[in-house]
Design a protein around this motif. Structure first.
Motif, PDB file in Angstrom:
ATOM      1  N   VAL A 346      -3.422  12.417   2.314  1.00  0.00           N
ATOM      2  CA  VAL A 346      -4.789  11.883   2.321  1.00  0.00           C
ATOM      3  C   VAL A 346      -4.843  10.786   3.363  1.00  0.00           C
ATOM      4  O   VAL A 346      -4.003   9.876   3.358  1.00  0.00           O
ATOM      5  CB  VAL A 346      -5.183  11.340   0.928  1.00  0.00           C
ATOM      6  CG1 VAL A 346      -6.546  10.663   0.992  1.00  0.00           C
ATOM      7  CG2 VAL A 346      -5.197  12.469  -0.091  1.00  0.00           C
ATOM      8  N   GLU A 347      -5.799  10.855   4.242  1.00  0.00           N
ATOM      9  CA  GLU A 347      -5.881   9.904   5.347  1.00  0.00           C
ATOM     10  C   GLU A 347      -5.997   8.471   4.829  1.00  0.00           C
ATOM     11  O   GLU A 347      -6.803   8.180   3.936  1.00  0.00           O
ATOM     12  CB  GLU A 347      -7.086  10.237   6.231  1.00  0.00           C
ATOM     13  CG  GLU A 347      -7.169   9.392   7.490  1.00  0.00           C
ATOM     14  CD  GLU A 347      -8.315   9.802   8.388  1.00  0.00           C
ATOM     15  OE1 GLU A 347      -8.522   9.142   9.414  1.00  0.00           O
ATOM     16  OE2 GLU A 347      -9.006  10.791   8.048  1.00  0.00           O
ATOM     17  N   GLY A 348      -5.170   7.617   5.388  1.00  0.00           N
ATOM     18  CA  GLY A 348      -5.193   6.209   5.010  1.00  0.00           C
ATOM     19  C   GLY A 348      -4.371   5.873   3.786  1.00  0.00           C
ATOM     20  O   GLY A 348      -4.278   4.698   3.421  1.00  0.00           O
ATOM     21  N   LYS A 349      -3.756   6.867   3.143  1.00  0.00           N
ATOM     22  CA  LYS A 349      -2.953   6.626   1.950  1.00  0.00           C
ATOM     23  C   LYS A 349      -1.510   7.021   2.249  1.00  0.00           C
ATOM     24  O   LYS A 349      -1.206   8.201   2.433  1.00  0.00           O
ATOM     25  CB  LYS A 349      -3.484   7.417   0.752  1.00  0.00           C
ATOM     26  CG  LYS A 349      -4.960   7.185   0.465  1.00  0.00           C
ATOM     27  CD  LYS A 349      -5.259   5.724   0.146  1.00  0.00           C
ATOM     28  CE  LYS A 349      -6.744   5.523  -0.117  1.00  0.00           C
ATOM     29  NZ  LYS A 349      -7.074   4.106  -0.352  1.00  0.00           N
ATOM     30  N   THR A 350      -0.646   6.038   2.318  1.00  0.00           N
ATOM     31  CA  THR A 350       0.766   6.278   2.622  1.00  0.00           C
ATOM     32  C   THR A 350       1.572   6.352   1.337  1.00  0.00           C
ATOM     33  O   THR A 350       1.598   5.394   0.556  1.00  0.00           O
ATOM     34  CB  THR A 350       1.325   5.157   3.516  1.00  0.00           C
ATOM     35  OG1 THR A 350       0.559   5.087   4.720  1.00  0.00           O
ATOM     36  CG2 THR A 350       2.781   5.422   3.864  1.00  0.00           C
ATOM     37  N   LEU A 351       2.202   7.473   1.115  1.00  0.00           N
ATOM     38  CA  LEU A 351       3.040   7.644  -0.064  1.00  0.00           C
ATOM     39  C   LEU A 351       4.454   7.162   0.245  1.00  0.00           C
ATOM     40  O   LEU A 351       4.983   7.414   1.332  1.00  0.00           O
ATOM     41  CB  LEU A 351       3.071   9.106  -0.494  1.00  0.00           C
ATOM     42  CG  LEU A 351       1.719   9.709  -0.895  1.00  0.00           C
ATOM     43  CD1 LEU A 351       1.893  11.162  -1.308  1.00  0.00           C
ATOM     44  CD2 LEU A 351       1.073   8.909  -2.014  1.00  0.00           C
ATOM     45  N   ARG A 352       5.058   6.504  -0.710  1.00  0.00           N
ATOM     46  CA  ARG A 352       6.403   5.967  -0.547  1.00  0.00           C
ATOM     47  C   ARG A 352       7.299   6.511  -1.658  1.00  0.00           C
ATOM     48  O   ARG A 352       6.855   6.725  -2.791  1.00  0.00           O
ATOM     49  CB  ARG A 352       6.387   4.440  -0.558  1.00  0.00           C
ATOM     50  CG  ARG A 352       5.458   3.860   0.509  1.00  0.00           C
ATOM     51  CD  ARG A 352       5.460   2.337   0.512  1.00  0.00           C
ATOM     52  NE  ARG A 352       4.444   1.819   1.413  1.00  0.00           N
ATOM     53  CZ  ARG A 352       4.588   1.665   2.720  1.00  0.00           C
ATOM     54  NH1 ARG A 352       5.733   1.992   3.286  1.00  0.00           N
ATOM     55  NH2 ARG A 352       3.617   1.192   3.479  1.00  0.00           N
ATOM     56  N   ALA A 353       8.541   6.739  -1.317  1.00  0.00           N
ATOM     57  CA  ALA A 353       9.485   7.324  -2.268  1.00  0.00           C
ATOM     58  C   ALA A 353       9.596   6.464  -3.515  1.00  0.00           C
ATOM     59  O   ALA A 353       9.686   5.238  -3.429  1.00  0.00           O
ATOM     60  CB  ALA A 353      10.855   7.476  -1.613  1.00  0.00           C
ATOM     61  N   GLY A 354       9.565   7.113  -4.662  1.00  0.00           N
ATOM     62  CA  GLY A 354       9.710   6.416  -5.933  1.00  0.00           C
ATOM     63  C   GLY A 354       8.413   6.099  -6.632  1.00  0.00           C
ATOM     64  O   GLY A 354       8.428   5.652  -7.791  1.00  0.00           O
ATOM     65  N   MET A 355       7.257   6.290  -5.970  1.00  0.00           N
ATOM     66  CA  MET A 355       5.981   5.991  -6.623  1.00  0.00           C
ATOM     67  C   MET A 355       5.778   6.907  -7.830  1.00  0.00           C
ATOM     68  O   MET A 355       6.163   8.075  -7.814  1.00  0.00           O
ATOM     69  CB  MET A 355       4.825   6.184  -5.642  1.00  0.00           C
ATOM     70  CG  MET A 355       4.677   5.077  -4.617  1.00  0.00           C
ATOM     71  SD  MET A 355       3.238   5.389  -3.548  1.00  0.00           S
ATOM     72  CE  MET A 355       3.157   3.827  -2.659  1.00  0.00           C
TER      73      MET A 355
END
Length: 367
Positions: A346-355
């Motif tokens: 999703v544009e503008g939403k950065t996913l990070r490992a562990g969320m």
């Protein structure tokens, strides 16, 4: 002082007329039945709501398999040096985004430059040695030809002398010298043949073999390539796009051993969700099903994805110490099966490992 007292006569009751109170206009008009109407509407709406909710659950019941035991995953690469050495410089900082091929840090290259120079010298020596082997083979062949020519001459001399002896024109004693010379020539031929065979074997049985195809030269080339590779590995580069972490402890002058993990790289080019579904939910799941995803870090944002694969075993099977259920105090526990879900960005939403995430697999997609 005297008071006049009037006596009330018995039986003479007086009727007093009280003034009539006028009724207000609001009391005189009949009150509207608002409360009764509202009550009727509420009583009528309750069954409708119950029927709607019941219908929804009847239609949608079992359609979505949901779990909140789900987390964002990204590939994690342990960074280490392929060679040992002392850190010369560090080119990145903590949590810095990098591209594949970016320099992370460098080791002191001088020892490996020296090793490469030695390997180059060894390679040149190996090539010279093969050249000498070729020359030795040529010399052995020339000696063999000379020995064969000498043997032919000695054989002819022996045959002439032997003919004289057999004809009675010479004594047997005169045959000894030519016979000895013949044997010496024969032995020389044999020795020359052995020299040729040895020289040929040194060239792997192929006198016309190219110099760089000789095993000794190929070994020297491999050693030289190894030395060159080691020198190149003194510069540690990012293997993929991502974010570097745990580099704060790297300092110039620090010595690191071969293969020691010194930092981590979280690859950002691929992100997925690992959802741990109960084993009782797996019957309705298969690859390709659409998935609705909610990430705790982004409330109100709907992510979409699809079910990629289902693990071949429960999570406990991959534990370092799997549970042993052979004892008498065994208690059945519902197991969880890891399921991999591809998530669309999703544009503008950065996913990070562990969320943390909540996933719902749509087992009966419309259409």
């Amino acid at each position: 002082m005297s008071a006049r007292t009037s006596e009330q006569k018995t039986g003479d009751a007086e009727i007093v007329q009280m003034p009539k109170l006028e009724k207000s206009a609001s009391e005189s008009a009949p009150a509207p039945k608002k409360r009764n109407t509202r009550r009727i509407l509420i009583m009528a709406a309750v069954p409708v709501i119950i029927a709607a909710v019941g219908g929804y659950f009847w239609l949608m019941g079992g359609r979505y398999q949901e779990t909140d035991n789900a987390y964002v995953e990204q590939a994690k690469v342990s960074l280490s040096a392929d060679v040992a050495g002392r850190i010369l410089s560090v080119a990145v900082h903590e949590n810095q985004p990098v591209q594949a091929g970016d320099v992370l840090f460098t080791l002191d290259p001088e020892p490996y430059r020296i090793a490469l120079a030695q390997a180059d010298a060894a390679l040149a020596t190996a090539r010279v040695n093969v050249e000498q082997l070729k020359v030795a083979y040529g010399t052995a062949e020339a000696q063999l030809k000379a020995a064969q020519s000498t043997f032919a001459i000695r054989q002819a001399a022996f045959d002439r002398k032997n003919a004289l002896v057999e004809g009675g024109n010479a004594s047997d004693a005169t045959l000894d010298d030519v016979k000895l010379a013949l044997e010496t020539a024969r032995n020389a031929v044999t020795g020359a043949e052995q020299q040729v065979a040895s020289a040929k074997a040194a060239l792997t049985g192929k006198p016309d073999l190219a110099i760089d195809e000789h095993p000794a030269v190929r070994a020297a080339v491999a050693a030289r390539d190894t030395a060159a590779r080691n020198l190149d590995k003194t510069t540690v580069k990012a293997p993929a796009d991502g974010v570097v972490s745990q580099v704060a402890s790297l300092n110039a002058g620090q010595f690191i051993a071969t293969g020691t993990t010194i930092a981590s790289l979280i690859e950002t080019n691929e992100t997925w969700i690992e959802a741990n579904f109960k084993e009782t939910q797996l019957g309705a799941l298969h690859e390709g099903m659409p998935v609705e995803i909610k990430i705790d870090a982004f409330p109100g944002v709907a992510f979409e994805g699809e079910l990629q694969s289902i693990a071949a075993a429960t999570g406990s099977e991959f534990a370092l110490v799997p549970a042993q259920n052979a004892t008498g105090n065994w208690v059945k526990v519902t197991q969880r099966i890891p399921v991999r879900i591809a998530v669309h960005p999703v544009e503008g939403k950065t996913l990070r490992a562990g969320m943390s995430a909540i996933v719902a697999v749509d087992t009966k997609p419309a259409g």
